[in-house]
Design a protein around this motif. Structure first.
Motif, PDB file in Angstrom:
ATOM      1  N   GLN A  62     -37.644  56.032  35.787  1.00  0.00           N
ATOM      2  CA  GLN A  62     -37.427  54.610  36.266  1.00  0.00           C
ATOM      3  C   GLN A  62     -35.831  54.549  36.606  1.00  0.00           C
ATOM      4  O   GLN A  62     -35.107  55.097  35.919  1.00  0.00           O
ATOM      5  CB  GLN A  62     -37.564  53.683  35.247  1.00  0.00           C
ATOM      6  N   LYS A  65     -35.215  49.127  39.063  1.00  0.00           N
ATOM      7  CA  LYS A  65     -36.708  48.515  38.921  1.00  0.00           C
ATOM      8  C   LYS A  65     -37.362  49.321  39.756  1.00  0.00           C
ATOM      9  O   LYS A  65     -38.731  48.954  39.560  1.00  0.00           O
ATOM     10  CB  LYS A  65     -36.310  47.033  39.494  1.00  0.00           C
ATOM     11  N   LEU A  66     -37.116  50.476  40.120  1.00  0.00           N
ATOM     12  CA  LEU A  66     -37.993  51.356  40.666  1.00  0.00           C
ATOM     13  C   LEU A  66     -38.829  52.331  39.759  1.00  0.00           C
ATOM     14  O   LEU A  66     -38.101  53.098  39.139  1.00  0.00           O
ATOM     15  CB  LEU A  66     -37.444  52.234  41.917  1.00  0.00           C
ATOM     16  N   ALA A  94     -43.724  44.072  37.989  1.00  0.00           N
ATOM     17  CA  ALA A  94     -43.314  42.935  38.434  1.00  0.00           C
ATOM     18  C   ALA A  94     -44.384  41.718  39.195  1.00  0.00           C
ATOM     19  O   ALA A  94     -44.258  40.818  38.971  1.00  0.00           O
ATOM     20  CB  ALA A  94     -42.138  43.057  39.409  1.00  0.00           C
ATOM     21  N   TYR A 158     -43.614  51.329  41.816  1.00  0.00           N
ATOM     22  CA  TYR A 158     -43.562  50.100  41.921  1.00  0.00           C
ATOM     23  C   TYR A 158     -42.455  49.655  41.252  1.00  0.00           C
ATOM     24  O   TYR A 158     -41.678  50.173  40.986  1.00  0.00           O
ATOM     25  CB  TYR A 158     -44.959  49.642  41.147  1.00  0.00           C
ATOM     26  N   GLU A 159     -42.495  48.164  41.401  1.00  0.00           N
ATOM     27  CA  GLU A 159     -41.221  47.477  41.099  1.00  0.00           C
ATOM     28  C   GLU A 159     -41.384  47.225  39.402  1.00  0.00           C
ATOM     29  O   GLU A 159     -42.517  46.468  39.001  1.00  0.00           O
ATOM     30  CB  GLU A 159     -41.058  46.317  41.690  1.00  0.00           C
TER      31      GLU A 159
END
Length: 161
Positions: A62, A65-66, A94, A158-159
């Protein structure tokens, strides 16, 4: 590691190894920690029944936020026919109902592979969709129960929440 404000360099200054490490290398790790070791996680695998699994590989990283993750799971138990299959993600996402990766499912009993997408079913799980499923997820369409010898592999991006 924390950010260190770089010095203002002047002509003729000599850059020491300690300064280079602190002000360049360490700061790059703070800004873009792509060289950091990937963390392991144990994804859940869900389909009603006596589903069980062996996690052959599940690692993620991570950056802010990725979230980027790879997984490879061998099924060792048996699920229940016509029920959705889902897999837990390493960190809370998210959003939901968006494509967050790719997958491959190998059905050992039929010697058939299905390639498709990972859909964020919730903020903590993904389901598998592809041309085989129409508007449904793997397990409900095709109406399949996971069984011993089946394999599920994929990549997520994903976020995080």
């Amino acid at each position: 590691m924390a950010w260190t404000a770089p010095s203002t360099w002047v002509a003729g200054a000599v850059l020491t190894a300690a300064e280079l490490n602190e002000q360049v290398r360490d700061n790059m790790d703070v800004l873009a920690p792509f060289s950091a070791a990937w963390a392991s996680w144990t994804p859940t695998l869900t389909q009603p029944g006596a589903i069980a699994k062996t996690v052959n590989y599940a690692k993620y990283m991570q950056v802010g936020k990725l979230v980027i993750a790879n997984f490879y799971v061998s099924v060792t138990g048996t699920g229940t026919l016509a029920n959705a299959v889902s897999l837990g993600v390493p960190t809370t996402a998210a959003s939901t109902l968006v494509v967050v990766g790719t997958c491959q499912i190998f059905d050992a009993s039929a010697s058939t592979s299905y390639a498709g997408n990972c859909l964020a079913l919730s903020t903590t799980t993904v389901a598998f969709v592809g041309d085989w499923a129409g508007a449904n997820v793997y397990g409900t369409q095709p109406s399949i129960a996971l069984g011993a010898g089946d394999l599920i592999k994929g990549t997520l991006m994903y976020e995080a929440a």
